[in-house]
Design a protein around this motif. Structure first.
Motif, PDB file in Angstrom:
ATOM      1  N   GLN A   1       0.836  -1.202   0.000  1.00  0.00           N
ATOM      2  CA  GLN A   1       0.000   0.000   0.000  1.00  0.00           C
ATOM      3  C   GLN A   1       0.868   1.248   0.000  1.00  0.00           C
TER       4      GLN A   1
ATOM      5  N   TYR B   1      -9.950  -1.310   3.508  1.00  0.00           N
ATOM      6  CA  TYR B   1      -9.510   0.000   3.061  1.00  0.00           C
ATOM      7  C   TYR B   1     -10.670   0.950   2.886  1.00  0.00           C
TER       8      TYR B   1
ATOM      9  N   THR C   1      -3.806   4.810  -1.611  1.00  0.00           N
ATOM     10  CA  THR C   1      -4.803   5.452  -0.765  1.00  0.00           C
ATOM     11  C   THR C   1      -4.539   6.952  -0.671  1.00  0.00           C
TER      12      THR C   1
END
Ligand SMILES: [Fe+2]
Length: 278
Positions: free
Chosen positions: A66, A94, A112
């Motif tokens: 990530q 998430y 993200t």
């Protein structure tokens, strides 16, 4: 011509598969000073600036990596960039809007939005170390390099070629730090290592003493990588993956020309012996 503008993101979490998630989680929790918490399908280890998740699956395979984008503008740009790519399932925990893609080897990369220091905090007994880069072994290095640079916007910092000119390793950055991802040509495609970047040279000694207190032997190093100029040592986790502590990684100016290195032990360790992946 490869992209020369960094995507402005930093590694946030590494998720690994393991046939024995608890043994792996106990190792990372102890060796890297992280809490250990059971989650669905495995365990998550958290420390200041570092997070590792282990779920049940085959050894030596990445579950996902990530990356958190640094700014809203960079996040917007990244989302536009990956819209053209096949969307992949995002891990359930998430936040809505996270995007995931698969590289040519099937490794899942999750992006993200910028966040407010969710991994902040300090660990009283240990020096700092921030999850900073990871490395993969691949049988199709040119295809992997093209995917990460052309499709995702990573920037090539340094390439390693053998005497015949074949690409053997490459180091890719996602912001000013020399590499967030290293790719090694190898007979088998798998996870290679993750690295936790310490703030200074003195911290390396403290981490070395910490590993000694746990009877975790250093299996490579202490040395200094050529590409990235980072001082490093590595231990092995229970599945045989390498796990690194590093410091002094090169800070790259925008537009820094990509470097070329010979495929030899000295490139991977200026101070001595190397682990050559092929
Ligand atoms: Fe490394």
């Amino acid at each position: 011509m490869h992209n020369t503008t960094e995507l402005q993101a930093a590694l946030h979490t590494i998720s690994l598969y393991s046939p024995d998630p608890l043994a792996m989680a106990r190792f990372y929790s102890a060796a890297y000073g992280m809490s250990l918490e059971a989650v669905e399908g495995g365990y998550v280890c958290r420390g200041p600036g570092r997070q590792v998740q282990i779920t049940t699956g085959p050894a030596n395979q990445l579950g996902y990596a990530q990356f958190a984008l640094h700014t809203p503008a960079a996040w917007q740009h990244l989302r536009q960039r990956v819209q053209a790519l096949d969307a992949q399932a995002v891990p359930a925990h998430y936040p809505a809007g996270a995007v995931a893609v698969c590289d040519p080897d099937g490794n899942r990369i999750v992006f993200t939005a910028p966040e407010d220091s969710s991994l902040a905090g300090s660990h009283a007994e240990l020096p700092a170390a921030t999850l900073q880069h990871f490395a993969l072994r691949t049988q199709q290095l040119p295809q992997m390099l093209a995917f990460y640079t052309d499709q995702l916007g990573f920037v090539l910092s340094d390439a390693v070629r053998d005497a015949e000119g074949q690409l053997r390793a490459c180091f890719l950055r996602s912001d000013h730090l020399h590499h967030a991802l290293a790719l090694f040509l190898a007979p088998v495609s798998c996870f290679d290592h993750q690295s936790f970047e310490a703030p200074d040279w003195a911290s390396m000694k403290a981490w070395g003493d910490h590993m000694a207190s746990l009877r975790e032997p250093i299996v490579w190093g202490i040395g200094r990588h050529g590409p990235g100029n980072d001082v490093f040592f590595m231990v092995r986790d229970p599945d045989g993956n390498l796990a690194e502590i590093s410091a002094e990684i090169e800070h790259c100016e925008p537009g820094r020309p990509a470097g070329e290195w010979a495929h030899e032990e000295r490139t991977l360790n200026l101070w001595g012996k190397a682990i050559l992946r092929s």
